[in-house]
Write an enzyme that holds these catalytic residues in place. Structure first.
Site, mmCIF file in Angstrom:
data_model
loop_
_atom_site.group_PDB
_atom_site.id
_atom_site.type_symbol
_atom_site.label_atom_id
_atom_site.label_comp_id
_atom_site.label_asym_id
_atom_site.label_seq_id
_atom_site.Cartn_x
_atom_site.Cartn_y
_atom_site.Cartn_z
ATOM 1 N N HIS A 34 131.384 35.154 41.394
ATOM 2 C CA HIS A 34 131.480 35.443 40.266
ATOM 3 C C HIS A 34 131.698 37.342 41.098
ATOM 4 O O HIS A 34 130.518 38.212 41.610
ATOM 5 C CB HIS A 34 131.332 36.494 39.183
ATOM 6 C CG HIS A 34 131.079 34.947 38.401
ATOM 7 N ND1 HIS A 34 130.351 34.161 38.492
ATOM 8 C CD2 HIS A 34 131.147 34.721 37.220
ATOM 9 C CE1 HIS A 34 129.827 32.962 37.851
ATOM 10 N NE2 HIS A 34 130.780 33.981 36.725
ATOM 11 N N HIS A 273 137.013 38.119 37.877
ATOM 12 C CA HIS A 273 135.623 37.924 37.320
ATOM 13 C C HIS A 273 134.793 37.303 37.859
ATOM 14 O O HIS A 273 133.639 37.119 38.505
ATOM 15 C CB HIS A 273 135.730 37.832 35.491
ATOM 16 C CG HIS A 273 134.742 37.563 34.785
ATOM 17 N ND1 HIS A 273 133.469 38.393 34.230
ATOM 18 C CD2 HIS A 273 133.840 36.319 34.841
ATOM 19 C CE1 HIS A 273 132.022 37.558 33.860
ATOM 20 N NE2 HIS A 273 132.421 36.288 34.170
ATOM 21 N N GLU A 423 112.991 35.624 15.872
ATOM 22 C CA GLU A 423 112.072 34.489 16.955
ATOM 23 C C GLU A 423 112.620 34.400 18.635
ATOM 24 O O GLU A 423 111.748 33.583 19.266
ATOM 25 C CB GLU A 423 113.056 32.568 16.252
ATOM 26 C CG GLU A 423 112.087 32.438 15.205
ATOM 27 C CD GLU A 423 112.850 33.043 13.728
ATOM 28 O OE1 GLU A 423 111.929 32.836 12.967
ATOM 29 O OE2 GLU A 423 113.576 33.393 13.855
#
Length: 708
Positions: A34, A273, A423
């Protein structure tokens, strides 16, 4: 740390271009990677690493270093380039070996593999949450150890992040908590380039990010030109300045950047990207940037400007002189700080543990293992000042608090935190706390909600972190809350995460040993799965060493014909079944398996002694049954939960779903009869041990089990 005079804008751009071209060349050579993020964030990285970050490349584990997290871990070549350029033990040969087998430059950064990498990132948003944990640990340690005129803990946590990190829900959980706790030494630099893999994010991500973070209680610096070093520098200085205020807040710096900056034809597009530029575009990029050096070569003046070894060593030396002054004034605190940062346990814990466990074993009353867990915490906590506990809004249910614990808050030190209903955020923040050092984090929620935090649990296992998860309400035994809360598949699925020790203890002593083992384990996380309902006391103090092996013979009979293996609340049913079968004249062995992961690490000889291949086996656990196939084999029987539960009192549910001693009796009786018939049929013939009648011989097979 004294940083050099800021370079001229032209030279600063060339320093940033060194990052860009190392990323371009490494990705091109690997044909994978990337390049866009490293190219787009290079100017920001130059400012932070060359002008602000306090670190020592020669000693990556210096306690007072600033922490740096690349949350958008797919841009790993940005970090590898920085580590190489500043002088870490990451030679150019490793950059050339990017994404190759056994290299120190894997596709995403991995802590423990590459010097200077603080955490393993890749699953977006988790690095940001780890950074929150690091900043929390810094604030707690500063409050606990700093003294007037002796600030030995005083560093920043910086995190780079992108649009993907902010789209992930964990960013909300972690950043909301960071704002509430006013973690003022946390500085996040947002790579606002408007691009993700699918293209321009305006079609699916239109949040007003500055206002979002202002609502969290962050200090926000918007609209910073990420390619203007002076603007980035001013923003970081402002973040550091407000951190020293009494009402200081974490800072978000919103940096407007162009992904793939420097690529003439791909900058600003999703094409840059996650793919190599291609030879023609690499050449065009070199020309556009005015970079004439060959691939993987850095001009001498730029290499010299980047090298941070001397100033890093000086910074550490200054801190160590300050620490020695602290030691003279506060010798006990200094020794405790060093012990905690080294991850060592107090010798008194090992010395007193046998007596503590004996005391727990002497308590014979029936109680839920979640309460047994709290009892264990009560006796262990005085010997574990590094404990930092918490719960995701379920403290009164998980019972993660202990006698004498102090509730942590916005501006108050404590060793137990109410994380709120977060959580996933809690699990990733605990990872950050463990990575920072100084505390041993544990946190609680209901077992069924481990699904929310599963990827952070997996990351803890991958990073080999000492983190402890307390999962209560572990089966249909929780009763009336029904199938949404009743765990069925969770324990087996957690057991198959590599390097995670999953404990499902059956009584008070097994629970205490589980805690002791989890605390002592430095190479990975542990999960304790605990009951809501009361369970009988089945063990005694003489069994501690056996429990520590993960599986052991709890009750044996001479000439046993069948093995009954169980865990947790069902172990009591196994013992009842053994008594019922004994009344019929059928001898059995009961094996308790509180931690299958630990049992599987024992020697083959020990495992065979506990679970002989020559004996058929029945397993009983109120969970999805397939996991037990490797222990009972094709001819064995598993009494378990093949589907979801229902809403009813626990006793009614166990009866309704057939998780009963009577089912075990019937299964054991059938297996014993088969074994007897098989032995009679093969008497006198060679190789009878491997015949169809020998249930134990198939125990290692992974095939369809028989359900009683």
């Amino acid at each position: 740390m004294t940083h050099p005079t800021p370079p001229t804008p032209e030279f600063a751009r060339q320093m940033a271009n060194a990052i860009r071209m190392l990323a371009v060349d490494a990705v091109e050579k690997a044909r994978s990677g990337h390049p866009g993020a490293p190219m787009g964030m290079a100017d920001i990285a130059e400012v932070l690493w060359n002008r602000h970050l306090r670190h020592n490349p020669v000693n990556p584990h210096w306690p007072e270093r600033d922490r740096f997290v690349l949350s958008n871990g797919h841009g790993s070549m940005l970090l590898y380039a920085l580590l190489h350029l500043t002088g870490y033990n990451l030679p150019m040969s490793e950059l050339k070996n990017f994404r190759q087998l056994h290299s120190q430059t894997p596709g995403h950064p991995e802590v423990g593999l590459t010097p200077g990498v603080e955490t393993t990132t890749g699953p977006l948003g988790q690095g940001l949450a780890n950074a929150v944990g690091m900043a929390l640990a810094e604030k707690l340690l500063a409050s606990e150890f700093n003294r007037p005129e002796h600030a030995i803990v005083d560093h920043f946590t910086y995190v780079f992040m992108g649009d993907g990190c902010l789209m992930e829900g964990i960013s909300h959980e972690a950043c909301s908590l960071a704002g509430t706790l006013r973690l003022s030494k946390l500085v996040a630099l947002y790579d606002d380039n408007g691009i993700s893999i699918d293209g321009h994010v305006e079609a699916w991500f239109t949040d007003d990010t500055p206002r979002r973070f202002e609502a969290y209680g962050w200090h926000v610096i918007p609209d910073v030109d990420g390619h203007e070093p002076a603007a980035v520098d001013a923003a970081i200085r402002a973040a550091k300045a407000q951190a020293g205020q009494l009402d200081g807040k974490p800072t978000l710096i919103c940096c407007k950047t162009v992904i793939g900056m420097g690529s003439p034809n791909k900058a600003g597009t999703h094409d840059v990207h996650g793919a190599a530029l291609g030879a023609a575009e690499v050449a065009a990029t070199r020309e556009a940037l005015g970079w004439s050096a060959p691939p993987f070569e850095i001009p001498a003046d730029i290499a010299t400007a980047w090298n941070a070894v001397e100033r890093g060593q000086t910074a550490e030396k200054v801190w160590r002189l300050r620490f020695e002054a602290y030691r003279k004034r506060y010798p006990l605190e200094a020794a405790e700080f060093e012990r905690r940062m080294a991850g060592d346990l107090l010798p008194a814990l090992a010395e007193q543990l046998p007596e503590l466990l004996a005391g727990i074993a002497a308590q014979r009353a029936a109680l839920a293992t979640r309460k047994a867990s709290q009892n264990a915490l009560d006796v262990l906590a005085p010997l574990l000042p590094e404990f930092f506990g918490g719960s995701a809004d379920l403290t009164s249910s998980n019972l993660t608090n202990f006698k004498g614990c102090v509730k942590a808050g916005r501006d108050a030190w404590g060793n137990h935190l109410s994380y709120g209903v977060r959580e996933f955020g809690m699990a990733a923040v605990m990872n950050g706390i463990a990575l920072h050092g100084g505390y041993l984090p544990y946190g609680g929620t209901f077992l069924t909600f481990s699904d929310y935090s599963r990827n952070a649990i997996r990351m803890a296992a991958l990073m080999k972190l000492r983190v402890i998860h307390v999962f209560t309400h572990d089966s249909i035994g929780l009763g009336e809350d029904g199938p949404t809360h009743q765990s069925v598949e969770h324990i087996p699925s957690l057991r198959i995460i590599p390097n995670l020790d999953v404990w499902r203890p059956a009584d008070g002593l097994e629970t205490a040993v589980a805690w002791a083992s989890a605390v002592a384990r430095q190479g990975g996380p542990s999960a304790l799965c605990l009951s809501r309902q009361n369970v009988a006391c089945l063990t005694d103090a003489g069994m501690v060493a056996s429990i520590r092996r993960g599986g052991y013979v709890l009750s044996d009979m001479a000439a046993a014909q069948v093995v009954i293996v169980s865990t947790g609340s069902e172990l009591e049913l196994a013992m009842q079944a053994q008594a019922m079968l004994a009344a019929e004249g059928l001898a059995t062995r009961v094996v308790s398996m509180p931690c299958t992961n630990l049992f599987d690490r024992q020697t083959e000889a020990y495992r065979e002694a506990v679970l002989p291949m020559s004996l058929p086996a029945v397993a009983i656990e109120a969970a999805q049954p397939d996991f037990w196939r490797k222990y009972v084999g094709r001819s064995g029987v598993v009494v378990g939960m093949a589907g979801f539960g229902e809403s009813a009192p626990a006793r009614d549910l166990y009866s309704h779903f057939g998780i009963t001693a009577q089912r075990v009796v019937e299964a054991a009786r059938t297996l014993a009869q088969r074994r007897k018939a098989g032995s009679a049929g093969s008497a006198g013939s060679a190789g009878s041990a491997g015949s169809a009648g020998s249930a134990g011989a198939a125990r290692a097979e992974t095939s369809v089990h028989e359900t009683a």
